[in-house]
Design a protein around this motif. Sequence first.
Motif, mmCIF file in Angstrom:
data_model
loop_
_atom_site.group_PDB
_atom_site.id
_atom_site.type_symbol
_atom_site.label_atom_id
_atom_site.label_comp_id
_atom_site.label_asym_id
_atom_site.label_seq_id
_atom_site.Cartn_x
_atom_site.Cartn_y
_atom_site.Cartn_z
ATOM 1 N N SER A 17 1.338 -0.814 -0.109
ATOM 2 C CA SER A 17 0.076 0.000 0.137
ATOM 3 C C SER A 17 0.822 1.187 0.205
ATOM 4 O O SER A 17 0.161 2.253 -0.723
ATOM 5 N N LEU A 25 -3.375 7.814 2.688
ATOM 6 C CA LEU A 25 -3.417 6.913 1.736
ATOM 7 C C LEU A 25 -4.647 7.441 1.766
ATOM 8 O O LEU A 25 -5.251 7.700 0.591
ATOM 9 N N GLY A 77 -5.171 1.732 -5.793
ATOM 10 C CA GLY A 77 -4.445 0.885 -6.186
ATOM 11 C C GLY A 77 -4.029 0.108 -6.962
ATOM 12 O O GLY A 77 -3.155 -0.783 -8.251
#
Length: 246
Positions: free
Chosen positions: A51, A121, A130
């Motif tokens: 991530s 994020l 993603g």
Amino acid sequence: MSDQALQVLLVDDDEGLRDLLRDFFQQRGVAFSVLHDAANLARRLNLERPSIVVLDLMMPVVDGLTALKALRASGETIPVIMLTARAEGIDRVLGLELGADDYLAKPFMPMELLARIHAVLRRHSGPQYGLSSSQRTHLAFGPFRLDFASRTLFREDEPVKLTRSDYALLEVFARHPMETLSRTRIVNLLYGPESEITERGIDVPVWRLRRLLEDDPAAPRRIQTVRGVGYMFVPGDDATDTRNCP
């Protein structure tokens, strides 16, 4: 993104810090992996898609700034938080100019790093978070839809007239939403690292693009100036990013 959905890659030569953070994140159900140096970071990212990358500044062989510069020059957009034990503010400026998403000085509490990760994020999040930049074929923002396949910008289904340079710059921004791009990096992405175009050479093209995208080009919302660094493309809360838009 929940902690259980996180995957963190730490690149740091400090064994004690690696062990401390591994225990902290694993106790919270976070997938956590490490690299002892940055020499093989790009290769690792071809095999593993975390991530976020937490990248130390001072390492032997390849330092963090060099590794970050190489990633961004290759078009890699994965979120990166820089770590450093040095106090000089120039480190932070350089990291941000090269494409770091945040900066954290050592020593720090692991919980602070986790909070920074969530904040970064959230800035990068979206319906298709993603996807790599090469997987995106459409980006919709406000009344606009950018079709990468046909290299066309639509405003409420009507095509907008763009020059080749206008489209190229817009695609650079669209491939890097919510990311601070230095002028130097924009020039590299547009023309390559060997270009003789100066970093100030993109200010006029940005101004032209703002006239097409902004309700008020004098007070831009979508292409924002990051003072002393460069620009950030902000699609807005209504932005969507899909592979198969009709």
